[in-house]
Design a protein around this motif. Sequence first.
Motif, PDB file in Angstrom:
ATOM      1  N   ARG A 103      23.426  41.222  43.469  1.00  0.00           N
ATOM      2  CA  ARG A 103      23.743  42.102  42.346  1.00  0.00           C
ATOM      3  C   ARG A 103      25.253  42.292  42.270  1.00  0.00           C
ATOM      4  O   ARG A 103      25.880  42.720  43.241  1.00  0.00           O
ATOM      5  CB  ARG A 103      23.061  43.448  42.516  1.00  0.00           C
ATOM      6  N   VAL A 104      25.807  41.966  41.115  1.00  0.00           N
ATOM      7  CA  VAL A 104      27.239  42.173  40.888  1.00  0.00           C
ATOM      8  C   VAL A 104      27.418  43.603  40.403  1.00  0.00           C
ATOM      9  O   VAL A 104      26.934  43.973  39.337  1.00  0.00           O
ATOM     10  CB  VAL A 104      27.792  41.157  39.863  1.00  0.00           C
ATOM     11  N   LEU A 105      28.091  44.401  41.198  1.00  0.00           N
ATOM     12  CA  LEU A 105      28.279  45.810  40.858  1.00  0.00           C
ATOM     13  C   LEU A 105      29.433  46.001  39.878  1.00  0.00           C
ATOM     14  O   LEU A 105      29.297  46.731  38.895  1.00  0.00           O
ATOM     15  CB  LEU A 105      28.508  46.630  42.126  1.00  0.00           C
ATOM     16  N   THR A 106      30.576  45.377  40.158  1.00  0.00           N
ATOM     17  CA  THR A 106      31.710  45.495  39.251  1.00  0.00           C
ATOM     18  C   THR A 106      32.501  44.190  39.215  1.00  0.00           C
ATOM     19  O   THR A 106      32.575  43.466  40.205  1.00  0.00           O
ATOM     20  CB  THR A 106      32.687  46.617  39.662  1.00  0.00           C
ATOM     21  N   VAL A 107      33.073  43.922  38.059  1.00  0.00           N
ATOM     22  CA  VAL A 107      34.035  42.834  37.876  1.00  0.00           C
ATOM     23  C   VAL A 107      35.178  43.411  37.061  1.00  0.00           C
ATOM     24  O   VAL A 107      34.985  43.815  35.923  1.00  0.00           O
ATOM     25  CB  VAL A 107      33.415  41.623  37.127  1.00  0.00           C
ATOM     26  N   ASN A 108      36.348  43.483  37.662  1.00  0.00           N
ATOM     27  CA  ASN A 108      37.519  44.022  36.974  1.00  0.00           C
ATOM     28  C   ASN A 108      38.620  42.980  36.935  1.00  0.00           C
ATOM     29  O   ASN A 108      38.912  42.343  37.951  1.00  0.00           O
ATOM     30  CB  ASN A 108      38.049  45.275  37.684  1.00  0.00           C
ATOM     31  N   THR A 109      39.207  42.812  35.768  1.00  0.00           N
ATOM     32  CA  THR A 109      40.347  41.915  35.622  1.00  0.00           C
ATOM     33  C   THR A 109      41.556  42.735  35.208  1.00  0.00           C
ATOM     34  O   THR A 109      41.433  43.738  34.492  1.00  0.00           O
ATOM     35  CB  THR A 109      40.078  40.830  34.558  1.00  0.00           C
ATOM     36  N   ASP A 110      42.715  42.300  35.674  1.00  0.00           N
ATOM     37  CA  ASP A 110      43.943  43.013  35.361  1.00  0.00           C
ATOM     38  C   ASP A 110      45.079  42.004  35.260  1.00  0.00           C
ATOM     39  O   ASP A 110      45.175  41.083  36.063  1.00  0.00           O
ATOM     40  CB  ASP A 110      44.243  44.040  36.455  1.00  0.00           C
ATOM     41  N   LYS A 111      45.911  42.192  34.258  1.00  0.00           N
ATOM     42  CA  LYS A 111      47.080  41.336  34.068  1.00  0.00           C
ATOM     43  C   LYS A 111      48.276  42.255  33.878  1.00  0.00           C
ATOM     44  O   LYS A 111      48.336  43.014  32.917  1.00  0.00           O
ATOM     45  CB  LYS A 111      46.884  40.435  32.849  1.00  0.00           C
ATOM     46  N   ARG A 112      49.198  42.199  34.823  1.00  0.00           N
ATOM     47  CA  ARG A 112      50.357  43.080  34.792  1.00  0.00           C
ATOM     48  C   ARG A 112      51.648  42.272  34.801  1.00  0.00           C
ATOM     49  O   ARG A 112      51.710  41.183  35.364  1.00  0.00           O
ATOM     50  CB  ARG A 112      50.365  44.005  36.004  1.00  0.00           C
ATOM     51  N   THR A 113      52.664  42.862  34.249  1.00  0.00           N
ATOM     52  CA  THR A 113      53.984  42.244  34.283  1.00  0.00           C
ATOM     53  C   THR A 113      54.510  42.310  35.707  1.00  0.00           C
ATOM     54  O   THR A 113      54.562  43.381  36.312  1.00  0.00           O
ATOM     55  CB  THR A 113      54.948  42.991  33.337  1.00  0.00           C
ATOM     56  N   GLN A 114      54.888  41.162  36.239  1.00  0.00           N
ATOM     57  CA  GLN A 114      55.408  41.108  37.598  1.00  0.00           C
ATOM     58  C   GLN A 114      56.937  41.111  37.598  1.00  0.00           C
ATOM     59  O   GLN A 114      57.551  41.760  38.431  1.00  0.00           O
ATOM     60  CB  GLN A 114      54.887  39.848  38.306  1.00  0.00           C
ATOM     61  N   SER A 115      57.533  40.366  36.674  1.00  0.00           N
ATOM     62  CA  SER A 115      58.993  40.362  36.624  1.00  0.00           C
ATOM     63  C   SER A 115      59.478  40.117  35.196  1.00  0.00           C
ATOM     64  O   SER A 115      58.785  39.518  34.378  1.00  0.00           O
ATOM     65  CB  SER A 115      59.553  39.286  37.560  1.00  0.00           C
ATOM     66  N   ILE A 116      60.681  40.613  34.932  1.00  0.00           N
ATOM     67  CA  ILE A 116      61.316  40.426  33.630  1.00  0.00           C
ATOM     68  C   ILE A 116      62.729  39.898  33.860  1.00  0.00           C
ATOM     69  O   ILE A 116      63.313  40.081  34.935  1.00  0.00           O
ATOM     70  CB  ILE A 116      61.348  41.736  32.816  1.00  0.00           C
ATOM     71  N   ASN A 117      63.282  39.261  32.832  1.00  0.00           N
ATOM     72  CA  ASN A 117      64.653  38.748  32.959  1.00  0.00           C
ATOM     73  C   ASN A 117      65.646  39.793  32.453  1.00  0.00           C
ATOM     74  O   ASN A 117      65.264  40.911  32.062  1.00  0.00           O
ATOM     75  CB  ASN A 117      64.793  37.411  32.234  1.00  0.00           C
TER      76      ASN A 117
END
Length: 166
Positions: free
Chosen positions: A70-84
């Motif tokens: 049983r898959v209880l949770t699936v969370n995806t996240d995309k965050r900014t890691q670096s900027i110029n």
Amino acid sequence: MKKWLWLTCLFMLSACGFQLRGTALTDTILPYHKWALEDARDMKNALKYELKRRQNVDVVDAADSEAILRVLTVNTDKRTQSINLEGSVTEYLMTLDVVVQVEHQGMKVSEPMHVQVRRFMDYSDNEILGKEDEEARLWADMQNDAAAQLILRIAMMNAADVKARQ
């Protein structure tokens, strides 16, 4: 002479326990042979593929299964890691969190298992279409990696512990 040299090298490699990469992990035996996937959402194909890679394992309906993953949770996240210096994004950190639990005959066999997979993705405004494809491939690769880690953890559950909890 070359045949003997190759033959000698082959015997030496086999004598030291050499195995091709990736073959040893699929040899581990799962505690049950008939599995069902419930609430798998986006992870269904990856988990099904990893289960079918194992010997003597079938993915069946919940009514015919010995165990349910049983898959209880699936969370995806995309965050900014670096900027110029101009303030544009140059790199993203992509994170996939998956929590599953194994059940046998309605009883929880294990504590929830948590896997977190992270990938870095370089970004450029000049290659938007290519980066969209790369992002989709990275998410699919992360799902496959998480599924492989989860199935390996399940395979490492001691069968005696599983029977003792029943």
